[in-house]
Enzyme design. Structure first.
Site, mmCIF file in Angstrom:
data_model
loop_
_atom_site.group_PDB
_atom_site.id
_atom_site.type_symbol
_atom_site.label_atom_id
_atom_site.label_comp_id
_atom_site.label_asym_id
_atom_site.label_seq_id
_atom_site.Cartn_x
_atom_site.Cartn_y
_atom_site.Cartn_z
ATOM 1 C CG ASN A 133 -2.062 0.954 1.131
ATOM 2 O OD1 ASN A 133 -2.297 1.522 0.071
ATOM 3 N ND2 ASN A 133 -2.785 1.112 2.221
ATOM 4 C CG HIS B 170 -11.502 -2.838 10.513
ATOM 5 N ND1 HIS B 170 -10.664 -2.316 9.555
ATOM 6 C CD2 HIS B 170 -10.859 -3.901 11.030
ATOM 7 C CE1 HIS B 170 -9.562 -3.027 9.510
ATOM 8 N NE2 HIS B 170 -9.648 -3.999 10.402
ATOM 9 N NE ARG C 28 -9.404 -1.954 13.601
ATOM 10 C CZ ARG C 28 -8.657 -1.445 12.617
ATOM 11 N NH1 ARG C 28 -7.434 -1.900 12.420
ATOM 12 N NH2 ARG C 28 -9.155 -0.510 11.819
ATOM 13 C CE1 TYR D 262 -6.063 1.665 12.553
ATOM 14 C CE2 TYR D 262 -5.495 2.317 10.326
ATOM 15 C CZ TYR D 262 -5.944 1.362 11.214
ATOM 16 O OH TYR D 262 -6.296 0.135 10.755
ATOM 17 C CG ASP E 254 -4.054 -1.277 14.853
ATOM 18 O OD1 ASP E 254 -4.126 -1.691 13.674
ATOM 19 O OD2 ASP E 254 -2.972 -0.963 15.412
ATOM 20 C CG HIS F 118 -2.055 2.215 13.012
ATOM 21 N ND1 HIS F 118 -1.500 3.017 12.048
ATOM 22 C CD2 HIS F 118 -2.532 1.128 12.380
ATOM 23 C CE1 HIS F 118 -1.662 2.435 10.854
ATOM 24 N NE2 HIS F 118 -2.279 1.286 11.028
ATOM 25 C CD GLU G 186 -3.409 -4.670 14.836
ATOM 26 O OE1 GLU G 186 -2.948 -4.477 13.709
ATOM 27 O OE2 GLU G 186 -4.640 -4.901 15.055
ATOM 28 C CD GLU H 157 -0.718 -3.655 10.623
ATOM 29 O OE1 GLU H 157 -0.781 -2.577 10.012
ATOM 30 O OE2 GLU H 157 -1.666 -4.180 11.234
ATOM 31 N NE ARG I 31 -2.854 -7.658 13.327
ATOM 32 C CZ ARG I 31 -3.755 -7.643 12.351
ATOM 33 N NH1 ARG I 31 -4.296 -8.780 11.939
ATOM 34 N NH2 ARG I 31 -4.092 -6.515 11.768
ATOM 35 C CG HIS J 186 -2.298 -6.804 8.139
ATOM 36 N ND1 HIS J 186 -1.557 -6.117 7.187
ATOM 37 C CD2 HIS J 186 -3.105 -5.891 8.713
ATOM 38 C CE1 HIS J 186 -1.921 -4.841 7.199
ATOM 39 N NE2 HIS J 186 -2.859 -4.685 8.103
ATOM 40 C CG ASP K 180 -3.929 -2.186 2.846
ATOM 41 O OD1 ASP K 180 -2.849 -2.735 3.099
ATOM 42 O OD2 ASP K 180 -4.670 -1.726 3.736
ATOM 43 C CD GLU L 226 -7.108 -6.380 9.830
ATOM 44 O OE1 GLU L 226 -7.425 -5.193 9.867
ATOM 45 O OE2 GLU L 226 -5.914 -6.789 9.816
ATOM 46 C CD1 TRP M 195 -1.705 8.316 9.795
ATOM 47 C CD2 TRP M 195 -1.499 6.233 8.993
ATOM 48 N NE1 TRP M 195 -2.926 7.939 9.352
ATOM 49 C CE2 TRP M 195 -2.833 6.651 8.841
ATOM 50 C CE3 TRP M 195 -1.120 4.949 8.566
ATOM 51 C CZ2 TRP M 195 -3.816 5.846 8.295
ATOM 52 C CZ3 TRP M 195 -2.085 4.111 8.017
ATOM 53 C CH2 TRP M 195 -3.423 4.573 7.891
HETATM 54 C C1 CS2 Z 1 -4.157 -1.760 10.022
HETATM 55 C C2 CS2 Z 1 -4.107 -1.572 8.540
HETATM 56 O O1 CS2 Z 1 -5.782 -3.398 9.641
HETATM 57 C C3 CS2 Z 1 -4.883 -3.024 10.385
HETATM 58 O O2 CS2 Z 1 -4.559 -3.626 11.408
HETATM 59 O O3 CS2 Z 1 -3.036 -1.619 10.744
HETATM 60 O O4 CS2 Z 1 -5.309 -1.062 8.164
HETATM 61 C C4 CS2 Z 1 -3.006 -0.702 8.017
HETATM 62 O O5 CS2 Z 1 -3.158 0.605 8.446
HETATM 63 C C5 CS2 Z 1 -3.001 -0.732 6.501
HETATM 64 O O6 CS2 Z 1 -2.905 -2.035 6.062
HETATM 65 C C6 CS2 Z 1 -1.845 0.081 5.910
HETATM 66 O O7 CS2 Z 1 -1.816 -0.097 4.559
HETATM 67 MG MG MG Z 2 -2.949 -2.912 12.428
#
Ligand code: CS2
Ligand code: MG
Length: 406
Positions: free
Chosen positions: A37, A122, A147, A159, A214, A216, A240, A266, A287, A316, A320, A343, A406
């Site tokens: 991504n 999500h 989540r 995020y 998450d 993140h 996470e 991830e 992950r 993960h 994307d 996920e 991010w």
């Molecule tokens: C995230 C993702 O799903 C998750 O756990 O961390 O959405 C992540 O932000 C994206 O895959 C980034 O491309």
């Molecule tokens: Mg994540």
């Protein structure tokens, strides 16, 4: 049998996807996901300019040998671009081998260890009422684990609180250049707000619903320890990416202070990224995605390593990861013993038309289907009708302008 053709297909049915399609001299095709991504074209070049010339004329059945020659033969190992390219080759070869065998891939991975694959979805909202609506919508779709991501008072964008594909759909532009959106962050505001969100969700939906969150990669180890501790009363399924895990040692401090289960990986590309985390029991879920970890072959080895420490899989699976990468993941999920959860954000109808897949989703669970191979067909014509769109993931800055994760 020999590989006689290798195409790198780039399509954007709502968001960019990169797919490797291998074809043998007996007309059997194999697909592999190589989507990274925000950096998609780098993997396209790695495949087209460097890997494809090495594959033509080779025996598709020699999966492990091909993997080792691409990993060791490159000299420059690891990293997201290299491992996404190798992953696409690995999965495409497993797809071909399973099709030759006339079996769904999970049968070649040891057969089914369960009847179906548990997932989580999500839920997000800028406010608590919006979040509750999002949770209810997922429960109606059959999800049984959720989540939770919310806005933070005082911050414009956070995020996980965007409509799927929002970044690609509304890129920031400057004199025709597409640029990443810049979001703002305040760790203090977040740490003060999140426990109250989980209190509200527990009060509304009760003690039994498995809840995930998450962070993140945004907290220091001591901030992550504090968050993990402050969320203990709400009995999370996991927290996470609580801290950037390049610093694996940092998780020792988190582990010292909280029993909230931890999920990480991830952004990891090889087993070496996990050595301290798994070896010292510092996490509970690994992950990594098939697409970013070099394929089915190395990810299965990681799960075997994790199993020795009672650590479970949690592949993960955001939007994307293409349906090709998702399909390969579900076959692995069904076959391994130490499966934890998968996920699953799903994809747009148009994406599911470009990538017709045998896997199904019902009652919050996935099944890979019984089609030979990984069970995905690429509609090349429809894919070509949706060419690549330049797009970036957002970046993050603190209130004083400092760059942040991010
Ligand atoms: C995230 C993702 O799903 C998750 O756990 O961390 O959405 C992540 O932000 C994206 O895959 C980034 O491309
Ligand atoms: Mg994540």
């Amino acid at each position: 049998m020999k590989i006689v053709d290798a195409k790198v297909v780039v399509t954007s049915p709502g968001r960019n996807f990169v797919t490797l399609q291998l074809t043998t001299d007996e007309g059997i095709t194999g697909l592999g996901d190589a989507t990274l991504n925000g950096r998609e074209l780098s993997v396209v070049s790695y495949l087209r300019d460097h890997v494809v010339p090495l594959l033509l004329g080779t025996d598709p059945h020699r999966i492990e040998d091909t993997w080792q020659s691409l990993y060791r033969g490159a000299y420059w190992r690891r990293g997201p671009v290299t491992m996404a390219a190798i992953a696409a080759v690995d999965v495409a070869l497993w797809d071909i081998k399973a099709k030759v065998a006339g079996l769904p891939l999970y049968q070649l991975l040891g057969g089914a260890s369960r009847d179906r694959v548990r997932t989580y979805g999500h839920a997000n909202g800028t406010s608590i009422p919006e979040l509750f609506d999002s949770v209810r919508a997922l429960l109606e779709q059959g999800y049984q684990s959720i989540r939770i991501q919310t806005g933070v008072p005082g911050l414009k964008a956070v995020y996980g609180v965007h409509a799927p594909g929002a970044h690609a759909a509304n890129p920031t532009r400057l004199d025709q250049r597409v640029l990443p959106a810049v979001e703002d962050w305040d760790t203090g505001a977040y740490l003060r707000h999140i426990p109250s969100v989980f209190e509200a969700v527990r009060n509304e939906f009760g003690p039994d619903l498995p809840l995930l969150h998450d962070a993140h990669h945004r907290l220091t180890p001591i901030q992550a320890a504090r968050l993990g501790k402050s969320l203990e009363p709400y009995d999370l399924f996991w927290l996470e990416d609580c801290t950037p895990a390049e610093n694996q040692d940092g998780l020792r401090l988190v582990r010292e202070h909280t029993t909230t289960p931890l999920a990480i990986g991830e952004v990891f590309n090889t087993v070496f990224d996990y050595q301290t985390l798994v070896g010292e029991q510092l996490i509970d879920y690994v992950r990594s995605a098939v697409t970013h970890f070099g394929g089915v072959s190395p990810l299965r080895k990681l799960f075997d390593y994790a199993a020795q420490h009672q650590i479970k899989s949690a592949i993960h699976g955001p939007e994307d990861i293409s349906p090709v990468g998702m399909a390969a993941a579900i076959h692995l999920d069904l076959a391994i013993h130490n499966f934890g959860i998968q996920e699953y954000s799903g994809h747009t109808d148009l994406t599911n038309e470009v990538f017709r897949h045998a896997y199904t989703f019902s009652d919050g669970h996935l099944h890979p289907g019984e089609a030979p191979g990984i069970g995905v067909e690429l509609d090349a014509e429809l894919a070509a009708a949706h060419p690549y769109q330049q797009a970036y993931l957002p970046t993050n800055r603190l209130q004083d302008g400092t760059v942040h994760d991010w």
